[in-house]
Write an enzyme that holds these catalytic residues in place. Structure first.
Site, PDB file in Angstrom:
ATOM      1  N   HIS A  23       0.835  -1.196   0.000  1.00 17.89           N
ATOM      2  CA  HIS A  23       0.000   0.000   0.000  1.00 17.89           C
ATOM      3  C   HIS A  23       0.873   1.250   0.000  1.00 17.89           C
ATOM      4  CE1 HIS A  23      -3.570  -2.230   1.732  1.00 17.89           C
ATOM      5  NE2 HIS A  23      -2.606  -2.979   2.208  1.00 17.89           N
ATOM      6  N   THR A  25       0.474   5.108   1.984  1.00 19.76           N
ATOM      7  CA  THR A  25      -0.327   5.642   3.087  1.00 19.76           C
ATOM      8  C   THR A  25      -1.363   6.666   2.613  1.00 19.76           C
ATOM      9  OG1 THR A  25       1.464   7.221   3.439  1.00 19.76           O
ATOM     10  CG2 THR A  25       1.397   5.281   4.882  1.00 19.76           C
ATOM     11  N   GLU A  88       2.560  -0.807   4.561  1.00 19.09           N
ATOM     12  CA  GLU A  88       2.253   0.563   4.142  1.00 19.09           C
ATOM     13  C   GLU A  88       3.554   1.301   3.825  1.00 19.09           C
ATOM     14  OE1 GLU A  88      -0.512   2.298   3.677  1.00 19.09           O
ATOM     15  OE2 GLU A  88      -2.085   1.113   4.652  1.00 19.09           O
ATOM     16  N   HIS A 135      -2.604  -3.048  -3.362  1.00 17.74           N
ATOM     17  CA  HIS A 135      -3.978  -2.906  -2.886  1.00 17.74           C
ATOM     18  C   HIS A 135      -4.940  -2.796  -4.068  1.00 17.74           C
ATOM     19  CE1 HIS A 135      -6.699  -0.841   0.376  1.00 17.74           C
ATOM     20  NE2 HIS A 135      -7.136  -2.026   0.014  1.00 17.74           N
TER      21      HIS A 135
HETATM   22 ZN   LIG Z   1      -4.080   0.611   0.544  1.00 11.04          ZN
END
Ligand SMILES: [Zn+2]
Length: 240
Positions: A23, A25, A88, A135
């Protein structure tokens, strides 16, 4: 590694860890993102957060189910949180309605730390290369992270995930059969309905595919280059 415990997790019940989800942030700074990921009211978390300078924070133990993927799917799996580890990467991310992003390259120090962390994770868990995903791959209709500036090719050069071979031949047909394309995307793992139509869900999945594997053009149009890349990835998957 810096310990920064988050209260946002629960028990794993879905099975063994088999996915690694990356991911960004999408917040102004790493500090703000850390605060949110550790605030019990936010109901979000990840196992790790990596700052742009390469510092790695541990938020949730790997044995626990962190809350990073939300509504998501890959292959037949729908409890992606229950089956994955989430990392993240600090990056302000794209503009979204009501938020002015500052999407930018992921710095070398951050990528180097990510490689180190991924290698450790892969030594601990059996995670297939096609299960190392963004993601946006598992939630194409909602998410665009880590996005087209994330260097999946570099990661693959470190034996983390797949990247298509450059020698990939362009397919001879100029018109791409949408139904075949949808079937191929589904075979690779994307959550897509085989409709035979260039509908919004297909465009969203195409765009997620392009952000990951053909970032030079992410308009979401099914073109011959994407088709040959997809075929190459499916072949890699079969031969792995
Ligand atoms: Zn994400």
């Amino acid at each position: 590694m810096i310990s920064q415990p988050s209260p946002n997790f629960n028990d794993r019940t879905a099975g063994e860890i088999k996915y690694l989800i990356l991911h960004y942030t999408g917040m102004a700074t790493g500090e703000v993102a850390l605060q949110r990921l550790c605030d019990e009211r936010s109901k979000v978390s990840a196992h790790y957060l990596i700052e742009e300078d390469g510092r790695i924070f541990t938020l949730v133990p790997e044995a626990a189910r962190a809350w990073h993927a939300g509504v998501a799917s890959w292959e037949e799996d729908h409890d992606i949180n229950g089956l994955s580890l989430g990392i993240e990467l600090v990056n302000p991310g794209h503009d979204t309605p009501g938020y002015k992003g500052d999407y930018r390259l992921f710095p070398e120090a951050q990528m180097a730390a990510l490689v180190t962390l991924c290698k450790e994770i892969l030594s601990r868990h059996k995670i297939a290369p096609w299960h190392i995903l963004g993601h946006s791959d598992v939630a194409p209709d909602r998410k665009s992270d880590p996005g087209e500036l994330f260097d999946w090719q570099f990661l693959a050069s470190q034996a983390i995930g797949f990247w298509p071979d450059r020698a990939t031949e362009m397919s001879v047909t100029t018109s791409v059969k949408i139904k075949l394309f949808q079937q191929g995307l589904a075979d690779y793992g994307y959550g897509i309905d085989i409709t035979g139509q260039p509908d919004p869900q297909t465009q969203a999945v195409m765009q997620a595919f392009q952000r990951h594997f053909r970032p030079a053009d992410i308009r979401g149009i099914a073109d011959p280059e994407c088709h040959s890349i997809l075929e190459n990835l499916l072949e890699k998957r079969r031969n792995y």
